[in-house]
Design a protein around this motif. Sequence first.
Motif, mmCIF file in Angstrom:
data_model
loop_
_atom_site.group_PDB
_atom_site.id
_atom_site.type_symbol
_atom_site.label_atom_id
_atom_site.label_comp_id
_atom_site.label_asym_id
_atom_site.label_seq_id
_atom_site.Cartn_x
_atom_site.Cartn_y
_atom_site.Cartn_z
ATOM 1 N N SER A 149 36.287 44.251 43.376
ATOM 2 C CA SER A 149 35.350 45.382 43.382
ATOM 3 C C SER A 149 35.225 45.981 41.989
ATOM 4 N N VAL A 150 34.630 45.227 41.090
ATOM 5 C CA VAL A 150 34.419 45.700 39.719
ATOM 6 C C VAL A 150 33.127 46.519 39.683
ATOM 7 N N PHE A 184 41.311 48.326 37.965
ATOM 8 C CA PHE A 184 42.074 47.296 37.258
ATOM 9 C C PHE A 184 42.224 46.090 38.175
ATOM 10 N N THR A 185 41.876 44.916 37.678
ATOM 11 C CA THR A 185 41.938 43.688 38.469
ATOM 12 C C THR A 185 42.992 42.743 37.897
ATOM 13 N N ARG A 186 43.390 41.756 38.712
ATOM 14 C CA ARG A 186 44.432 40.825 38.281
ATOM 15 C C ARG A 186 43.964 39.898 37.167
ATOM 16 N N GLN A 187 42.677 39.576 37.141
ATOM 17 C CA GLN A 187 42.110 38.735 36.103
ATOM 18 C C GLN A 187 40.948 39.486 35.454
ATOM 19 N N PRO A 188 40.634 39.181 34.201
ATOM 20 C CA PRO A 188 39.487 39.853 33.584
ATOM 21 C C PRO A 188 38.211 39.566 34.376
ATOM 22 N N TYR A 189 37.556 40.622 34.835
ATOM 23 C CA TYR A 189 36.340 40.485 35.635
ATOM 24 C C TYR A 189 36.545 39.457 36.743
ATOM 25 N N GLU A 190 37.546 39.733 37.563
ATOM 26 C CA GLU A 190 37.924 38.785 38.613
ATOM 27 C C GLU A 190 36.787 38.603 39.632
ATOM 28 N N GLU A 191 36.471 37.370 39.914
ATOM 29 C CA GLU A 191 35.405 37.062 40.861
ATOM 30 C C GLU A 191 35.766 37.588 42.244
ATOM 31 N N GLY A 192 34.844 38.302 42.857
ATOM 32 C CA GLY A 192 35.062 38.818 44.200
ATOM 33 C C GLY A 192 35.731 40.169 44.249
#
Length: 268
Positions: free
Chosen positions: A254-255, A244-252
């Motif tokens: 580890s998605v 889970f990231t802070r933004q949708p598909y957050e740049e940088g």
Amino acid sequence: ESQAPHAGGWAVHPWADVMLPEPVEDLGRMAPAGQLWSTTGDLARFAAFLVKGDDGVLSEASVREMRTPAAPAEAEEVAAGSAYGLGMQVQYRDGRMLAGHSGSLPGFVAGLMISVEDDLAAVVLANCTSGPPVFTVAADLVRIVAEAEPRIPEPWRPLPEVDHSVLQLAGPWYWGTHAFALRLTADGGVSFGPLSGNGRRSRFRANGDGTWTGLDGYYAGEALRAVQRPDGSVDHLDLGSFVFTRQPYEEGASVPGGVDPEGWRGIR
């Protein structure tokens, strides 16, 4: 053994309105399975214990674990909305989760059902060998009281203290484009679930090492941890291998599979 005055056990003829007294027997080594004489008042107090626990006997966390479905349900049990915790039966009726147990001996049937969310319990006792569906009656009693006398919400109170390293994790998180929210709870844990609608949600207890363990719901038993970057900032939440990231598909971040380097765009 039973002590007078006590209710006598009866068998009611299935095809006629006549009764037959049931003998009281010593069950020997099977006594713990049913040879316990009690009252509705005592069982009501026991129901309160099964909700809140008692540190002198079993903690609140332990009785919560007893109410948590543990054994995999069979197909017919899934259809009926029932499961088993640790010594407690769990059923879903009228949109609420009920936990408790039923029991019987020749001459007696008994049932105890608890709705933690409604802060209600029902005890049903009958001195007959068969007949009353005690779980159905108990569930109906809980529903009737919950509808007629809904629980008054507790007044809002601020947390007595807060861990700021956890507070910085509060708020929205994204699994792909699906929005979730992490919230701090009054017991020192956190909750995690969709920002709106139904979906995977659970409460978590703190493990004291910066991680949490799921208590219920989809993530029961799963580990939640905040994965940090070399500079100490939080890269993502790892929840049972879900990222889970802070933004949708957050740049940088580890998605899994990476993020398109050109980022979000409109139609060209």
